[in-house]
Design an enzyme around this catalytic site. Structure first.
Site, PDB file in Angstrom:
ATOM      1  CG  ASP A 173      43.572  -2.990 -57.861  1.00 40.30           C
ATOM      2  OD1 ASP A 173      43.076  -3.337 -58.957  1.00 40.30           O
ATOM      3  OD2 ASP A 173      44.749  -3.233 -57.540  1.00 40.30           O
TER       4      ASP A 173
ATOM      5  CG  ASN B 271      40.776   1.508 -65.983  1.00 38.16           C
ATOM      6  OD1 ASN B 271      40.203   1.989 -65.010  1.00 38.16           O
ATOM      7  ND2 ASN B 271      41.853   0.729 -65.841  1.00 38.16           N
TER       8      ASN B 271
END
Length: 242
Positions: A22, A70
């Protein structure tokens, strides 16, 4: 003192490490660059980390590459991520004889382009003979989706008469997950400063040690992994006992 040393004793790495990669977008934004540049830098961080894990003797490395959520991102960003994945897999296929890495993919690959999906399957098939280290890519993956699919598959087998409901226990259910046959991660690392699990390995991480770190993923390096493993060894893993 040496790496991971405590009273001059070398501490072994966990057998299975999982990482939520991340911070790529924020890394790029801080530098006035497009998000795709952050993902490119993140891909290099993955290479560094995977190579270092192999050096340390980590047996399994599971990384969160692309979640079921996503797909909400821009088409440009999604395509950029897929291009980087394709490039990495093509490179890995070329170097397979040298690196001896086994590849597995956790997630629903049906949404991928036909050529990328085939490349994933080819990487799994060709690398299945290697047993030194296994890299698991969570691709179009969500922990809740994984559990639902596993429950549905068991229910279908019960309806077909090949299973009985009373057979189901935790060990059997685990075999219906993407990670069936793979030990659960002892350590889960999340860089970027965020402190949440984001639908990652919900079943498998029930007793994992989580280490949250403030470094953005593209800047993550061997020292950060060393620090996370050192923190892992400080934990008292009682598994519900005293």
């Amino acid at each position: 003192m040496g790496l991971f040393s405590k009273k001059k004793r070398i501490l072994p790495p966990p057998r299975h490490i999982a990482i939520i990669m991340d911070g790529n977008g924020r890394w790029a934004k801080k530098r006035g660059m497009p998000r795709t540049a952050g993902h490119a830098a993140g891909a290099e961080a993955f290479r560094r980390t995977a190579n270092y894990c192999r050096t340390l003797g980590v047996r399994y490395l599971t990384v969160y590459a692309f979640s079921t959520e996503n797909w909400k991102r821009s088409e440009e960003e999604i395509q950029g991520i897929m291009i980087l994945l394709r490039q990495y897999l093509e490179e890995a296929m070329r170097d397979m004889e040298k690196n001896h890495v086994c590849f597995r993919f956790f997630g629903d690959l049906s949404r991928l382009s036909p050529d990328l999906k085939q490349l994933c399957r080819d990487a799994e098939a060709r690398s299945s003979q290697y047993h030194d280290v296994q890299v698991n890519f969570c691709l179009n993956y969500g922990g809740r989706d994984e559990i639902v699919k596993a429950a549905r598959q068991f229910a279908e087998e019960v309806a077909a008469g090949s299973r009985r409901p009373e057979e189901l226990d935790e060990n059997l259910f685990g075999q219906y997950l993407y990670s069936g046959g793979i030990p659960d991660p002892e350590l889960v690392i999340r860089p970027s400063g965020e402190k949440r699990i984001s639908n990652f390995l919900l079943w498998q991480s029930a007793y994992s040690e989580y280490v949250f770190m403030n470094v953005l993923w593209p800047d993550f390096g061997p020292k950060d992994l060393d620090d996370a493993i050192e923190e892992y060894h400080k934990r008292d893993r009682r598994f519900g006992g005293v």
